[in-house]
Design a protein around this motif. Structure first.
Motif, PDB file in Angstrom:
ATOM      1  N   SER A 153       0.809  -1.220   0.000  1.00 34.09           N
ATOM      2  CA  SER A 153       0.000   0.000   0.000  1.00 34.09           C
ATOM      3  C   SER A 153       0.838   1.264   0.000  1.00 34.09           C
ATOM      4  O   SER A 153       0.298   2.374  -0.084  1.00 34.09           O
ATOM      5  N   GLY A 154       2.171   1.133   0.093  1.00 28.46           N
ATOM      6  CA  GLY A 154       3.032   2.310   0.097  1.00 28.46           C
ATOM      7  C   GLY A 154       2.940   3.112   1.372  1.00 28.46           C
ATOM      8  O   GLY A 154       2.882   4.347   1.345  1.00 28.46           O
ATOM      9  N   HIS A 196       9.294   4.641  -3.081  1.00 27.19           N
ATOM     10  CA  HIS A 196       8.425   3.466  -3.038  1.00 27.19           C
ATOM     11  C   HIS A 196       7.008   3.838  -2.606  1.00 27.19           C
ATOM     12  O   HIS A 196       6.018   3.410  -3.231  1.00 27.19           O
ATOM     13  N   ASN A 197       6.892   4.617  -1.555  1.00 25.94           N
ATOM     14  CA  ASN A 197       5.562   4.965  -1.053  1.00 25.94           C
ATOM     15  C   ASN A 197       4.747   5.726  -2.085  1.00 25.94           C
ATOM     16  O   ASN A 197       3.547   5.472  -2.248  1.00 25.94           O
ATOM     17  N   VAL A 202       0.255   6.386  -4.443  1.00 26.54           N
ATOM     18  CA  VAL A 202      -0.308   7.418  -5.320  1.00 26.54           C
ATOM     19  C   VAL A 202      -0.465   6.919  -6.760  1.00 26.54           C
ATOM     20  O   VAL A 202      -1.537   7.045  -7.362  1.00 26.54           O
ATOM     21  N   ASN A 203       0.591   6.350  -7.335  1.00 22.29           N
ATOM     22  CA  ASN A 203       0.538   5.935  -8.742  1.00 22.29           C
ATOM     23  C   ASN A 203      -0.291   4.670  -8.965  1.00 22.29           C
ATOM     24  O   ASN A 203      -1.110   4.600  -9.884  1.00 22.29           O
ATOM     25  N   GLN A 204      -0.032   3.671  -8.138  1.00 27.50           N
ATOM     26  CA  GLN A 204      -0.585   2.348  -8.387  1.00 27.50           C
ATOM     27  C   GLN A 204      -2.114   2.285  -8.348  1.00 27.50           C
ATOM     28  O   GLN A 204      -2.718   1.620  -9.200  1.00 27.50           O
ATOM     29  N   PRO A 205      -2.801   2.962  -7.416  1.00 32.41           N
ATOM     30  CA  PRO A 205      -4.257   2.822  -7.356  1.00 32.41           C
ATOM     31  C   PRO A 205      -4.980   3.218  -8.645  1.00 32.41           C
ATOM     32  O   PRO A 205      -6.025   2.646  -8.966  1.00 32.41           O
ATOM     33  N   GLY A 206      -4.458   4.182  -9.390  1.00 34.11           N
ATOM     34  CA  GLY A 206      -5.122   4.612 -10.617  1.00 34.11           C
ATOM     35  C   GLY A 206      -4.489   4.088 -11.889  1.00 34.11           C
ATOM     36  O   GLY A 206      -4.882   4.493 -12.997  1.00 34.11           O
ATOM     37  N   TYR A 207      -3.527   3.178 -11.752  1.00 35.29           N
ATOM     38  CA  TYR A 207      -2.792   2.706 -12.930  1.00 35.29           C
ATOM     39  C   TYR A 207      -3.646   1.769 -13.787  1.00 35.29           C
ATOM     40  O   TYR A 207      -4.149   0.752 -13.305  1.00 35.29           O
ATOM     41  N   ASP A 208      -3.823   2.099 -15.056  1.00 31.49           N
ATOM     42  CA  ASP A 208      -4.565   1.251 -15.992  1.00 31.49           C
ATOM     43  C   ASP A 208      -4.305   1.778 -17.408  1.00 31.49           C
ATOM     44  O   ASP A 208      -4.738   2.869 -17.760  1.00 31.49           O
TER      45      ASP A 208
END
Length: 281
Positions: A153-154, A196-197, A202-208
């Motif tokens: 989850s960072g 990493h955080n 921040v980046n990963q939740p909206g990555y698509d």
């Protein structure tokens, strides 16, 4: 060498001096944990036929860590490296999180990518839930749920906490578990928790990027280890289905790192793929 790219000094290494050789830019994974050591080991082998460029991304390894740590900035840094090299098109390569940036670079700069090589990556954040389930059900080791949650989850507290959480999940990565290798890898990792955080919170939740993958026109090789726990084979299958004429290769005796666990086969696969493209050219 340290080269200023977009106002941030990046640690860059260049291998291969064959005149006129195609250039590979290889992006490491695990922002805040990864470094150029991984792509140097896997793609440096190709320096006899290609110019191979590896680097520590902004906020990772020995590079400066001037914010932002967004995908847009990391893509812009790849383009800055390409401009510094003065070449186009390039072969863009990326593994794991580096595959995210490699795909986004190919989408943003289609005319500047002659070929795309991906390894154990994903087109969206669906791999997060898959990875958590795989970790929880692992028969190899019992993973501390709190440490798994903080790293995924960072929300790690500092570099020491990142080291602790990383060491906790490292046994999941390889096809064959070797505690000594896990300890060696944990000791060799450069820890940058802020990078990493940001990447995971921040980046990963909206990555698509699934809806944009059909825009990629460059010949694409998609590789993945059969036993990859964090970006499972299904993630690579989605990528190969969405990028026109992409080739998917599954390495049967590998986890997340076929470039290490089946190094000779991985090298031969990449060479064969690129030779067909550049022989035709």
């Amino acid at each position: 060498m340290l080269v200023e790219i977009n106002g941030n000094r990046l640690s860059i290494e260049v291998y291969g001096d064959r005149p006129g050789a195609p250039t590979i830019i290889a992006h490491h994974g695990a922002p805040g944990l990864g470094s150029l050591a991984e792509p140097r080991a896997s793609f440096g082998r190709l320096a006899d036929a290609y110019r191979v460029v590896v680097f520590d991304a902004r906020g990772s390894g020995a590079s400066e860590g001037n914010e932002p740590f967004t995908h847009e900035q990391w893509v812009a840094d790849v383009e800055g490296i390409r401009q510094w090299l003065g070449v186009e098109p390039v072969i863009m390569a990326g593994g794991s999180y580096g595959g995210f940036i490699a795909m986004e670079y190919a989408i943003a700069h289609p005319g500047r990518v002659g070929a795309l090589v991906l390894r154990d990556t994903s087109a969206d954040n669906a791999n997060q839930d898959l990875a958590v389930r795989n970790a929880a059900t692992s028969s190899r080791v019992a993973i501390d749920p709190g440490k798994l949650d903080r790293i995924m989850s960072g929300t790690v507290r500092d570099d020491d906490d990142l080291r602790d959480c990383w060491t906790e999940i490292l046994p999941l990565y390889d096809h064959d578990y070797d505690p000594a290798k896990v300890a060696e890898r944990a000791a060799a990792t450069p820890y940058r928790h802020r990078t990493h955080n940001f990447a995971f919170a921040v980046n990963q939740p909206g990555y698509d990027v699934k809806d944009r993958l059909p825009r990629i026109s460059a010949p694409t090789l998609v590789t993945v280890g059969r036993h990859d726990w964090i970006t499972p084979v299904a993630c690579s299958e989605v990528i190969a289905e969405l990028i026109p004429d992409a080739r998917l290769v599954v390495f049967e005796k590998s986890g997340h790192s076929p470039q290490v666990e089946e190094a000779e086969l991985f090298e031969a696969t990449v060479r064969e793929f690129l030779e067909k493209i550049y022989r035709a050219a």
